[in-house]
Design a protein around this motif. Structure first.
Motif, PDB file in Angstrom:
ATOM      1  N   ILE A  17      28.308 -20.057  26.059  1.00 43.54           N
ATOM      2  CA  ILE A  17      29.010 -19.792  24.789  1.00 43.54           C
ATOM      3  C   ILE A  17      28.798 -18.342  24.361  1.00 43.54           C
ATOM      4  O   ILE A  17      29.711 -17.706  23.818  1.00 43.54           O
ATOM      5  CB  ILE A  17      28.593 -20.812  23.681  1.00 43.54           C
ATOM      6  CG1 ILE A  17      29.492 -20.688  22.452  1.00 43.54           C
ATOM      7  CG2 ILE A  17      27.155 -20.658  23.243  1.00 43.54           C
ATOM      8  CD1 ILE A  17      30.854 -21.232  22.612  1.00 43.54           C
ATOM      9  N   LEU A  45      17.540 -17.158  17.585  1.00 44.72           N
ATOM     10  CA  LEU A  45      17.122 -18.336  16.816  1.00 44.72           C
ATOM     11  C   LEU A  45      17.677 -19.622  17.422  1.00 44.72           C
ATOM     12  O   LEU A  45      16.997 -20.647  17.470  1.00 44.72           O
ATOM     13  CB  LEU A  45      17.595 -18.226  15.362  1.00 44.72           C
ATOM     14  CG  LEU A  45      16.758 -17.390  14.406  1.00 44.72           C
ATOM     15  CD1 LEU A  45      17.399 -17.357  13.030  1.00 44.72           C
ATOM     16  CD2 LEU A  45      15.339 -17.939  14.305  1.00 44.72           C
ATOM     17  N   VAL A  46      18.944 -19.562  17.892  1.00 42.61           N
ATOM     18  CA  VAL A  46      19.558 -20.747  18.502  1.00 42.61           C
ATOM     19  C   VAL A  46      18.757 -21.196  19.727  1.00 42.61           C
ATOM     20  O   VAL A  46      18.460 -22.381  19.891  1.00 42.61           O
ATOM     21  CB  VAL A  46      21.032 -20.460  18.881  1.00 42.61           C
ATOM     22  CG1 VAL A  46      21.574 -21.510  19.843  1.00 42.61           C
ATOM     23  CG2 VAL A  46      21.896 -20.414  17.629  1.00 42.61           C
ATOM     24  N   GLY A  49      15.301 -22.502  18.596  1.00 42.30           N
ATOM     25  CA  GLY A  49      15.474 -23.769  17.883  1.00 42.30           C
ATOM     26  C   GLY A  49      15.799 -24.906  18.833  1.00 42.30           C
ATOM     27  O   GLY A  49      15.224 -25.997  18.734  1.00 42.30           O
ATOM     28  N   LEU A  50      16.700 -24.638  19.792  1.00 48.63           N
ATOM     29  CA  LEU A  50      17.093 -25.686  20.739  1.00 48.63           C
ATOM     30  C   LEU A  50      15.897 -26.112  21.589  1.00 48.63           C
ATOM     31  O   LEU A  50      15.669 -27.306  21.821  1.00 48.63           O
ATOM     32  CB  LEU A  50      18.236 -25.178  21.629  1.00 48.63           C
ATOM     33  CG  LEU A  50      18.875 -26.179  22.588  1.00 48.63           C
ATOM     34  CD1 LEU A  50      19.388 -27.389  21.831  1.00 48.63           C
ATOM     35  CD2 LEU A  50      20.032 -25.532  23.352  1.00 48.63           C
ATOM     36  N   THR A 192      27.525 -39.343  13.651  1.00 50.86           N
ATOM     37  CA  THR A 192      26.499 -39.249  14.676  1.00 50.86           C
ATOM     38  C   THR A 192      25.908 -37.851  14.696  1.00 50.86           C
ATOM     39  O   THR A 192      26.467 -36.949  15.272  1.00 50.86           O
ATOM     40  CB  THR A 192      27.088 -39.574  16.050  1.00 50.86           C
ATOM     41  OG1 THR A 192      28.301 -38.827  16.190  1.00 50.86           O
ATOM     42  CG2 THR A 192      27.386 -41.034  16.180  1.00 50.86           C
ATOM     43  N   THR A 194      22.700 -34.958  15.299  1.00 52.75           N
ATOM     44  CA  THR A 194      21.803 -34.616  16.403  1.00 52.75           C
ATOM     45  C   THR A 194      20.504 -35.412  16.341  1.00 52.75           C
ATOM     46  O   THR A 194      19.869 -35.645  17.358  1.00 52.75           O
ATOM     47  CB  THR A 194      21.527 -33.105  16.354  1.00 52.75           C
ATOM     48  OG1 THR A 194      22.779 -32.445  16.310  1.00 52.75           O
ATOM     49  CG2 THR A 194      20.759 -32.628  17.545  1.00 52.75           C
TER      50      THR A 194
ATOM     51  N   LEU B  59      15.558 -27.686  14.684  1.00 56.32           N
ATOM     52  CA  LEU B  59      16.912 -27.872  14.160  1.00 56.32           C
ATOM     53  C   LEU B  59      17.227 -26.836  13.083  1.00 56.32           C
ATOM     54  O   LEU B  59      18.354 -26.328  12.995  1.00 56.32           O
ATOM     55  CB  LEU B  59      17.042 -29.293  13.593  1.00 56.32           C
ATOM     56  CG  LEU B  59      18.392 -29.950  13.749  1.00 56.32           C
ATOM     57  CD1 LEU B  59      18.873 -29.913  15.175  1.00 56.32           C
ATOM     58  CD2 LEU B  59      18.339 -31.381  13.251  1.00 56.32           C
ATOM     59  N   PHE B  62      17.917 -23.603  14.794  1.00 54.72           N
ATOM     60  CA  PHE B  62      19.181 -23.758  15.513  1.00 54.72           C
ATOM     61  C   PHE B  62      20.370 -23.567  14.564  1.00 54.72           C
ATOM     62  O   PHE B  62      21.263 -22.767  14.818  1.00 54.72           O
ATOM     63  CB  PHE B  62      19.202 -25.154  16.147  1.00 54.72           C
ATOM     64  CG  PHE B  62      20.319 -25.411  17.092  1.00 54.72           C
ATOM     65  CD1 PHE B  62      20.366 -24.789  18.325  1.00 54.72           C
ATOM     66  CD2 PHE B  62      21.330 -26.297  16.760  1.00 54.72           C
ATOM     67  CE1 PHE B  62      21.397 -25.038  19.210  1.00 54.72           C
ATOM     68  CE2 PHE B  62      22.371 -26.549  17.640  1.00 54.72           C
ATOM     69  CZ  PHE B  62      22.402 -25.915  18.866  1.00 54.72           C
ATOM     70  N   LEU B  66      23.025 -20.496  14.333  1.00 61.37           N
ATOM     71  CA  LEU B  66      24.469 -20.706  14.498  1.00 61.37           C
ATOM     72  C   LEU B  66      25.240 -20.064  13.350  1.00 61.37           C
ATOM     73  O   LEU B  66      26.251 -19.401  13.548  1.00 61.37           O
ATOM     74  CB  LEU B  66      24.779 -22.202  14.524  1.00 61.37           C
ATOM     75  CG  LEU B  66      24.376 -22.984  15.771  1.00 61.37           C
ATOM     76  CD1 LEU B  66      24.679 -24.452  15.575  1.00 61.37           C
ATOM     77  CD2 LEU B  66      25.098 -22.455  16.989  1.00 61.37           C
ATOM     78  N   SER B 101      30.653 -24.616  23.795  1.00 58.96           N
ATOM     79  CA  SER B 101      29.886 -25.221  22.705  1.00 58.96           C
ATOM     80  C   SER B 101      29.357 -26.589  23.115  1.00 58.96           C
ATOM     81  O   SER B 101      28.281 -27.002  22.686  1.00 58.96           O
ATOM     82  CB  SER B 101      30.732 -25.309  21.433  1.00 58.96           C
ATOM     83  OG  SER B 101      31.866 -26.082  21.648  1.00 58.96           O
ATOM     84  N   PRO B 106      22.931 -30.156  21.584  1.00 60.18           N
ATOM     85  CA  PRO B 106      21.638 -30.824  21.820  1.00 60.18           C
ATOM     86  C   PRO B 106      21.758 -32.337  22.052  1.00 60.18           C
ATOM     87  O   PRO B 106      21.073 -32.880  22.922  1.00 60.18           O
ATOM     88  CB  PRO B 106      20.854 -30.559  20.529  1.00 60.18           C
ATOM     89  CG  PRO B 106      21.575 -29.500  19.807  1.00 60.18           C
ATOM     90  CD  PRO B 106      22.977 -29.472  20.295  1.00 60.18           C
ATOM     91  N   ALA B 107      22.627 -33.014  21.296  1.00 58.12           N
ATOM     92  CA  ALA B 107      22.739 -34.466  21.441  1.00 58.12           C
ATOM     93  C   ALA B 107      23.216 -34.841  22.838  1.00 58.12           C
ATOM     94  O   ALA B 107      22.795 -35.852  23.407  1.00 58.12           O
ATOM     95  CB  ALA B 107      23.689 -35.029  20.383  1.00 58.12           C
ATOM     96  N   THR B 198      30.658 -34.562  19.375  1.00 57.89           N
ATOM     97  CA  THR B 198      31.061 -34.081  18.060  1.00 57.89           C
ATOM     98  C   THR B 198      29.844 -33.996  17.147  1.00 57.89           C
ATOM     99  O   THR B 198      29.703 -34.795  16.248  1.00 57.89           O
ATOM    100  CB  THR B 198      32.124 -35.013  17.470  1.00 57.89           C
ATOM    101  OG1 THR B 198      31.628 -36.346  17.575  1.00 57.89           O
ATOM    102  CG2 THR B 198      33.404 -34.900  18.205  1.00 57.89           C
ATOM    103  N   SER B 199      28.968 -33.040  17.438  1.00 57.20           N
ATOM    104  CA  SER B 199      27.781 -32.880  16.603  1.00 57.20           C
ATOM    105  C   SER B 199      27.681 -31.464  16.050  1.00 57.20           C
ATOM    106  O   SER B 199      28.648 -30.938  15.526  1.00 57.20           O
ATOM    107  CB  SER B 199      26.518 -33.236  17.375  1.00 57.20           C
ATOM    108  OG  SER B 199      26.542 -34.572  17.791  1.00 57.20           O
ATOM    109  N   THR B 200      26.526 -30.880  16.260  1.00 56.05           N
ATOM    110  CA  THR B 200      26.148 -29.672  15.524  1.00 56.05           C
ATOM    111  C   THR B 200      27.034 -28.453  15.779  1.00 56.05           C
ATOM    112  O   THR B 200      27.454 -27.794  14.840  1.00 56.05           O
ATOM    113  CB  THR B 200      24.693 -29.321  15.860  1.00 56.05           C
ATOM    114  OG1 THR B 200      23.955 -30.524  15.917  1.00 56.05           O
ATOM    115  CG2 THR B 200      24.101 -28.420  14.819  1.00 56.05           C
ATOM    116  N   LEU B 205      32.936 -25.128  14.872  1.00 60.33           N
ATOM    117  CA  LEU B 205      33.713 -24.126  15.602  1.00 60.33           C
ATOM    118  C   LEU B 205      35.141 -24.583  15.813  1.00 60.33           C
ATOM    119  O   LEU B 205      36.098 -23.839  15.578  1.00 60.33           O
ATOM    120  CB  LEU B 205      33.075 -23.863  16.970  1.00 60.33           C
ATOM    121  CG  LEU B 205      31.994 -22.792  17.041  1.00 60.33           C
ATOM    122  CD1 LEU B 205      31.519 -22.646  18.471  1.00 60.33           C
ATOM    123  CD2 LEU B 205      32.524 -21.467  16.521  1.00 60.33           C
TER     124      LEU B 205
END
Lengths: 258, 252
Positions: A17, A45-46, A49-50, A192, A194, B59, B62, B66, B101, B106-107, B198-200, B205
């Motif tokens: 990305i 940070l991404v 964090g991940l 749903t 994370t 998180l 993250f 973003l 993306s 993460p999920a 379809t999460s974070t 985006l």
């Protein structure tokens, strides 16, 4: 150390990305990036964090889901049965209650859902109440997960449930107010997060591994899918009820809201 | 870090906490009031607490990262590309944005890892760690290509003004036909992969792209037309993963 390995792999996860947005910015748009330092700090940070999230996922989120599944279906927790008799699905009532509680509680406070419900109220010109819409989504999510848990216990094929949900979605799409449809479809994705996805996945796999006669690969997945489909149904259902009530009131006062 | 940055960070930390709190409360209440037993063997409260701490801080970083980097950049690019009106670059951007993306979601990383373990236990792939890692990466690539295709199709729909529900219903029909053909082991994984995309990262985006596009085109309503992209992004991965299952496991 675990964290260092995870860092290496998250850099690979985020690289595509980063390459895409920088590539478009410099090769297609050909403009410099505003606040470049801040943007680069953001990507750092991404990655950090991940990596932290993935370590915590293995340490806490997966074990929590699996632990609850194992404990709630263990023989010394369930009501006693005679030897040789197979268990009735209603013996697992705590599993269904747990699934319902997780589904409802995580959805009702979800910030992105609050944003979507306010938007829906605007689109519907006030016929839809943001509070009841959130209740509708939370109930849909909770019902989806509970049904998913029941399916794992009983071992019925997942596609029956998905097929049934699809048919309901299609029928309601034809009946529901047209401007609510895109938002209804999106509300399925919103539920749903994370954090909930790993917990629910581990719960389903844990249930399917622990319940006699079930296996994780055939029975363990599917809770997420149902948790995404059922809010679509409840949101369109609520929109139909809200429209019906608005019409009734309109008939009483002589107004005809569209 | 300046004082105002620290405040923003604390606000984000609170958001992540609010996401996690219901899970912790429900699990805690069930453990104390329903199970009424100490934690099972092999699960330590210290590890759980530490792990949840990692999840919260991770998180928070993250999401902060973003919002500071990827989101403004992505939104700026979407606006710029829409205003240039080059359909070719718009489609390339839609596809790569959906793909990139999803790879970082993460999920999906979490679910793909679990799916790989279960598939190897079922004997469809080797029981080695290398085989599991390959399966997990392949699954994520398949889902990412599916989301890329979904976002491109969503852009095409907005440009052409096709009705959303007809395409979704068509997608459902394809899913059902493929379910009958696909090996039973892949069906659950395929259905779930639709929900995890379809999460974070993907949602903000992709929504920015859709709303930007619908706003720029005359006769399109950003609310009605800007939102369908997410719906596509949750059906398309099911189709692609089912096809992947048929190709990878049914023929051999």
């Amino acid at each position: 150390m675990e964290l260092v390995n995870t860092f290496g792999s998250t850099i690979v996860d985020v690289a595509p990305i980063i390459a895409i947005v920088f590539g478009f910015q410099y090769l297609v748009i050909k403009k410099p990036i505003a606040h470049l330092k801040e943007v680069i700090a953001g990507f750092v940070l991404v990655v950090i964090g991940l990596a932290l999230f993935l370590v915590g996922l293995d340490m806490a989120l997966f074990p929590i889901g699996e632990m609850m599944a194992t404990q709630l279906v263990s023989e010394d927790f369930l009501p006693p049965i005679e030897a040789g008799v197979s268990r009735h699905w209603s013996d697992y009532y705590w599993v269904y209650l747990f699934a319902f509680a997780i589904g409802a509680s995580t959805t009702i406070a979800e910030p992105s859902l609050i944003a979507v419900s306010i938007k829906a109220a605007e689109v519907s010109r006030g016929t839809i109440d943001p509070f009841w819409l959130r209740i509708a989504v939370a109930l849909g999510m909770a019902a989806g997960i509970t049904l998913g848990a029941w399916r794992i216990v009983t071992g019925y094929p997942l596609y029956w449930f998905v097929l049934g949900a699809y048919i309901l979605v299609i029928i309601q799409t034809l009946l529901a107010p047209r401007n609510i449809i895109p938002l209804a479809y999106d509300s399925g994705g919103v539920t749903t997060s994370t954090i909930t996805v790993p917990v629910i996945t581990a719960l389903g796999l844990g249930l399917a591994s622990a319940i006699p006669g079930r296996g994780p690969i055939l029975d363990g997945f599917g809770m997420i899918a149902l948790a995404c489909l059922f809010p679509i149904i409840t949101v369109m259902g609520y929109a139909q009820i809200a429209q019906h009530q608005a019409r009734k009131q309109g008939a009483l006062t002589g107004e005809h809201p569209k | 870090m300046s004082f105002s940055n620290a405040l923003i960070f604390l606000g984000k930390l609170k958001d992540s906490l609010r996401d996690l709190l219901p899970v912790v409360l429900v699990v805690g209440i069930f453990q104390v009031a329903v199970v009424q037993k100490p934690l099972p063997e092999g699960v330590s409260l210290v590890d759980l607490t530490l792990g949840l701490g990692f999840v919260i801080v991770g998180l928070t970083f993250f999401v902060q990262g973003l919002q500071q980097g990827l989101f403004p950049l992505g939104e700026g690019l979407a606006r710029e590309l829409v205003s240039r009106g080059s359909a070719f670059w718009l489609f390339v951007f839609a596809f790569t944005l959906g793909f990139g993306s999803t790879i970082a979601e993460p999920a999906l990383i979490a679910v793909a890892g679990q799916a790989a373990i279960m598939v190897s236990q079922s004997g469809l792939i080797e029981a080695s760690e290398a085989a599991q890692a390959t399966f997990a990466v392949t699954l994520r690539l398949v889902v990412a290509v599916a989301v890329g295709a979904a976002v491109s199709l969503g852009v095409l729909r907005i440009l052409k003004g096709w009705p959303l529900h007809l395409i979704i219903i068509g997608g459902y029909v394809i899913v059902l036909i493929l379910t009958l053909l696909a090996p039973a082991e892949i069906v659950g994984i395929a259905y779930d992969s639709g929900g995890v995309t379809t999460s974070t990262i993907t949602v903000p985006l992709v929504t920015a792209l859709g709303v930007g596009l619908a706003t720029a085109i005359k006769g399109r309503n950003p609310v009605l037309d800007g939102f369908g992209l997410i719906a596509f992004a949750s059906v398309m991965p099911i189709i692609f993963v089912l096809v992947f299952g048929i190709v990878a496991f049914e023929g051999g």
